[in-house]
Design an enzyme around this catalytic site. Structure first.
Site, PDB file in Angstrom:
ATOM      1  N   SER A  52       1.169  -1.299   0.162  1.00  0.00           N
ATOM      2  CA  SER A  52       0.414  -0.221  -0.033  1.00  0.00           C
ATOM      3  C   SER A  52       0.998   1.283  -0.194  1.00  0.00           C
ATOM      4  O   SER A  52       2.529   1.272  -0.122  1.00  0.00           O
ATOM      5  CB  SER A  52      -0.253  -0.029   1.031  1.00  0.00           C
ATOM      6  OG  SER A  52      -0.278  -0.553   2.126  1.00  0.00           O
ATOM      7  N   LYS A  78      -5.753   9.477  -7.990  1.00  0.00           N
ATOM      8  CA  LYS A  78      -5.259   8.248  -6.715  1.00  0.00           C
ATOM      9  C   LYS A  78      -7.043   7.678  -7.054  1.00  0.00           C
ATOM     10  O   LYS A  78      -7.710   8.321  -6.364  1.00  0.00           O
ATOM     11  CB  LYS A  78      -4.857   8.188  -5.154  1.00  0.00           C
ATOM     12  CG  LYS A  78      -5.120   7.038  -4.584  1.00  0.00           C
ATOM     13  CD  LYS A  78      -4.386   7.246  -3.271  1.00  0.00           C
ATOM     14  CE  LYS A  78      -4.646   6.419  -2.275  1.00  0.00           C
ATOM     15  NZ  LYS A  78      -4.887   5.973  -2.015  1.00  0.00           N
TER      16      LYS A  78
END
Ligand code: IVH
Length: 682
Positions: free
Chosen positions: A80, A115
Site C-alpha cells: 500500500s 489516486k
C-alpha cells in the site's frame, strides 16, 4: 414427501443450469427457471435441514461447481502507499528519499496521478497473453478473477509485445455517472442499491457469474508495470507504453519537473475533483526514474519512492478503541468501530462503521490501530484505512464472532452477500428491538416520545415486545399490569404524553403502514408503489394471502410481478413475509388497534385515472422514476409488461421489444412529448 420434492427440484434446477451455462443450450425459459428457483429458496427457508451443499442456492452462477475464487500468490507483494496530508509531509518524504540515494531533491522528476478509489487488480501477461488476473487480497495472496477480468472491455487480452512476462497493475472503478445509472436500474428492478462506486466495483468484480460482471460498467485504469527484464526507464514512459498497448490510463496524470510542481498539481486536482468522472481520494506522487525507485525499494508495507497525498478535509486520524457488533433489523451483523472521539469538519465522531467482516480483513483493521476516519455529509462515518506505519505493539486482530452476540444463534452467510446474518430471525432480541425501532420511526408510525432509547428500555422491561404491545399499552396501564409512571421512573405527565402520541398514531396511511413492517427491500418507494396499486389495506392483504401458494402453477404473485419497479427480489420478500404464520397473526392483531387509511390518489378529473401505462426506453425529459410517480399520482396503474389491458405505452429513446408488442396488440403509443402533454391536460 417434502424431502422428495426438494431433491427433485434441486436436480431439475441443476440440470437446467448445466444446460444453460455449460452447454449454452437452455432447456427451459428464464422465467420458468426463476420460478423454480424461488420455490427452492422458500422450501429451503422453511426446511433448512434439507439444504444440500450442491443446491443452486448455495452455488450461484456460471462455473456451476464454483463456490469461491481460487487463490493467487503475487510474485511481487502488492504494497500500500504511505499517506500524507500536508505539503510539509510530502516535502519531507521526498527529501528523505533523495537523501537515501544521494541525489538532489530539486532535480527529482515526479509523476503525479489521481489516486482512484476503486479496487486494485494485477494482470499477468505471459508471452503477450493475459494469463491471470487477481485482486490485491492481503498483498501477498489475492483471488483469481481471471474469467471476470476478461469481460472488462478496458482489459486487453493480448499485448503487442509477445516475448516478455509482464505484470500490469491498476485500479478497477465504476465512473460516477455509470454508478448513478446502475443504481437507478437496480431501484427499477427492486434490487438493493450500492452505497458507493467503490463497493459497486468490488461487488461486481467478485461475482461468481462473469455475466453479471460483464453487465456492470467496470473500467480498468492501468497505473504501473512490473517486469523481470525492465525495458522501460521511467514511470512516465510506462504510462505511455500502457496507452500504446490499449490500456486506459488516467488522462489527468502529469509529469512534474520537481516536488513543488507536484504539490501545485495536487492543489489543482483538489479544486477540480468534483468534475473528474470517477471518485478519487488524493493524488499519488511517484519518483519518475525507475532505477531510483528500485534503489529506494520498500519497507515491509509501503514503497519509499511513492506517496499518497490525500485530500484531507473530511478525514481525521484517531485510535480505534474497540469493535462492537451491531445486529440489524434483518439480522445483518455490522461491526462498528468505537473511536477515541475526534473532530472531523466540526463534528465530534466517536463511532464509525467498519461495514462487514471482509472489510476488516481486507483493510487489516485491528483494535488499537490508528485509523483514518471519513465523514462525508449525511453519511455514517466510516473507517477508511489503517495507518499501518503507526501500528503499535498493542494492536490486536479482531475475532469476528461465530454466533449472534444478542441471541447466540448461529450466523449464516449467503454465497452472494458479503454480510453475515443471525439465523434466529423473529426470536433474536436485537432484531426485535431494531424492528420495533423501524416500526415507530419517522417515516413509519412516527410516534413522538417513543424514541429508540425508550423502545430499548420498554423492550428490556418486557413491556413492549411486539408492535401490538405498543397499542395495548394503555389498557395495560388501566389494568394495573404495567404502570409506566410508577415503575419505570416515568412521571405521570410523560406517560400521559406518550400514550396520547400513541393514540394519535393509530391512523396510518397504507404506504407508511407497509413501510413500517420492515420487510426486506421494501423501502419507502416500493411501499408507495404497492400502496398505490392496491389502494386499500384489505385489498393488499387478501391479495397477498391468496397468492401465497408455494407451488402455485404460475409461481407468481400476479399483481406484484406486474408492478413496474418491483422485481423478483421484492416479490420474493413479500411472499416470504406472508408465508409466516407469525406475521399473519401480527397483522390480524394489529388490525384491532389501528386504522390503515386508503392510499390517496388524485382521481378527480384525471384522464389517466384507472388507465394502465407501460414505459419503455430512456425518458429524457424526466427520469423514469419521476414519470412513474407522476402516473401513479394521477391515478394510473403502471405495469412492467405490455398486455391487451395496456392503455398506453410511453416510448422513450431506444425502446425495446415492448414497442413491437404494443404495435402488434394495437396499444396506443405515446412519445415523450405526447406523454408530457397528456399529463398537462389533466
Ligand atoms: S501505485 C505500492 N497509483 O492506492 C502501491 N496506486 O493506497 C503502488 N491507487 O493499492 C500503487 N490509484 O489500489 C498507485 N495512480 C495510482 C493509484 C493507486 C489508486 C490505489 C492502489 C493501491 C492503493 C494504495
Amino acid at each position: 414427501m417434502e424431502e422428495k420434492e426438494y431433491n427433485r427440484l434441486v436436480d431439475r434446477l441443476k440440470e437446467c443450469s448445466e444446460a444453460y451455462y455449460l452447454r449454452d443450450d437452455p432447456i427451459i425459459s428464464d422465467g420458468e427457471y426463476d420460478r423454480l428457483y424461488f420455490n427452492l429458496i422458500e422450501l429451503e427457508r422453511l426446511n433448512p435441514s434439507l439444504i444440500r451443499p450442491d443446491s443452486p442456492t448455495q452455488n450461484v452462477g456460471s462455473g456451476v461447481n464454483k463456490t469461491k475464487f481460487s487463490k493467487v500468490q503475487h510474485a511481487d507483494t502488492m504494497l500500500s502507499l504511505e499517506n500524507s496530508f500536508s505539503q510539509q509531509e510530502v516535502e519531507s518524504f521526498f527529501s528523505r528519499a533523495a537523501g537515501m540515494i544521494n541525489v538532489s531533491a530539486e532535480s527529482m522528476e515526479i509523476v503525479a496521478e489521481p489516486k482512484m478509489d476503486g479496487l486494485s487488480v494485477s494482470l499477468l501477461y505471459e508471452k503477450g497473453k493475459l494469463k491471470t488476473a487477481s485482486t490485491r487480497g492481503n498483498g501477498q495472496e489475492g483471488e483469481n478473477i481471471t474469467t471476470n477480468a476478461k469481460v472488462i472491455p478496458s482489459i486487453p487480452h493480448e499485448l503487442k509485445l509477445a516475448d516478455k512476462t509482464i505484470e500490469v497493475r491498476g485500479e478497477v472503478v465504476i465512473k460516477k455517472n455509470d454508478f448513478l445509472n446502475l443504481n437507478k436500474s437496480r431501484i427499477d428492478k427492486g434490487e438493493p442499491v450500492f452505497s458507493n462506486p467503490r463497493n459497486a466495483a468490488a461487488g461486481s468484480i467478485r461475482q461468481l457469474d462473469c455475466r453479471v460482471t460483464a453487465s456492470r460498467p467496470l473500467v480498468f485504469f492501468a497505473y504501473c508495470t512490473i517486469s523481470d527484464r525492465p525495458f522501460i526507464a521511467t514511470q512516465w514512459e510506462a504510462l505511455s507504453w500502457l496507452k500504446e498497448q490499449g490500456f486506459t490510463v488516467a488522462s489527468a496524470s502529469r509529469l512534474c519537473p520537481n516536488v513543488d510542481d507536484a504539490i501545485r498539481y495536487y492543489q489543482h486536482i483538489n479544486g477540480v475533483r468534483s468534475r473528474i468522472e470517477y471518485d478519487i481520494d488524493g493524488v499519488v506522487l511517484k519518483i519518475n526514474r525507475l532505477d531510483w525507485q528500485k534503489r529506494l525499494g520498500a519497507s515491509s508495507k509501503t514503497p519509499r519512492h511513492s506517496v499518497a497525498y490525500k485530500f484531507s478535509s473530511e478525514l481525521a486520524a484517531t485510535k480505534l478503541l474497540d469493535i462492537k457488533i451491531q445486529v440489524g433489523r434483518t439480522g445483518i451483523l455490522t461491526p462498528v468501530g468505537i473511536l477515541q472521539p475526534v473532530n472531523i469538519g466540526g463534528v465530534i465522531v466517536s463511532r464509525a462503521t467498519l461495514h462487514n467482516k471482509d472489510e476488516i480483513d481486507r483493510k487489516d483493521i485491528r483494535i488499537g490501530d490508528i485509523v483514518l476516519v471519513k465523514r462525508a455529509g449525511e453519511v455514517i462515518p466510516k473507517v477508511e484505512e489503517v495507518m499501518i506505519e503507526r501500528r503499535g505493539l498493542d494492536s490486536v486482530p479482531f475475532e469476528f464472532p461465530v454466533t449472534c452476540p444478542s441471541c447466540s444463534a448461529e450466523i449464516a452467510k449467503q454465497s452472494d452477500e458479503v454480510a453475515v446474518r443471525c439465523s434466529a430471525g423473529l426470536t433474536c432480541p436485537a432484531q426485535s428491538i431494531e424492528r420495533l425501532k423501524h416500526f415507530i420511526s419517522r417515516k413509519a408510525f412516527d410516534i413522538v416520545g417513543l424514541g429508540e432509547r425508550v423502545i430499548e428500555e420498554l423492550f428490556n422491561a418486557s413491556i413492549i415486545k411486539t408492535p401490538v404491545d405498543i397499542f395495548t399499552l394503555k389498557q395495560k396501564v388501566v389494568d394495573g399490569k404495567v404502570n409506566l409512571s410508577d415503575r419505570y421512573g416515568w412521571g405521570r405527565q410523560s406517560a400521559d404524553n406518550l400514550l396520547a402520541a400513541i393514540d394519535k398514531s393509530r391512523r396510518i396511511s397504507l404506504d407508511r403502514f407497509i413501510f413500517s413492517l420492515g420487510i426486506r427491500h421494501v423501502g419507502e418507494y416500493v411501499s408507495r408503489t404497492i400502496a398505490r396499486t392496491y389502494v386499500r389495506y384489505e385489498n393488499w392483504r387478501t391479495c397477498m394471502e391468496k397468492s401465497i401458494d408455494l407451488f402455485s402453477s404460475t409461481g407468481k404473485i400476479d399483481a406484484i410481478n406486474d408492478m413496474e419497479g418491483i422485481g423478483a427480489i421484492v416479490a420474493h420478500e413479500l411472499k416470504t413475509f406472508f408465508l409466516s404464520k407469525h406475521n399473519l397473526s401480527l397483522l390480524k392483531e394489529l388490525e384491532n388497534f389501528i386504522t390503515v387509511t386508503d392510499c390517496e390518489i388524485k382521481t378527480a378529473d384525471s384522464s389517466l385515472s384507472g388507465k394502465t401505462i407501460v414505459f419503455t426506453g430512456t425518458l429524457t425529459l424526466t427520469g423514469r422514476k419521476e414519470a412513474k410517480e407522476s402516473a401513479l399520482s394521477l391515478g394510473a396503474k403502471v405495469s412492467g409488461s405490455v398486455s391487451p389491458n395496456t392503455d398506453f405505452l410511453v416510448a422513450g429513446k431506444n425502446p425495446g421489444s415492448k414497442l413491437k408488442q404494443a404495435r402488434s396488440l394495437g396499444v396506443k403509443i405515446l412519445d415523450e412529448k405526447a406523454w408530457m402533454e397528456i399529463q398537462n391536460l389533466t
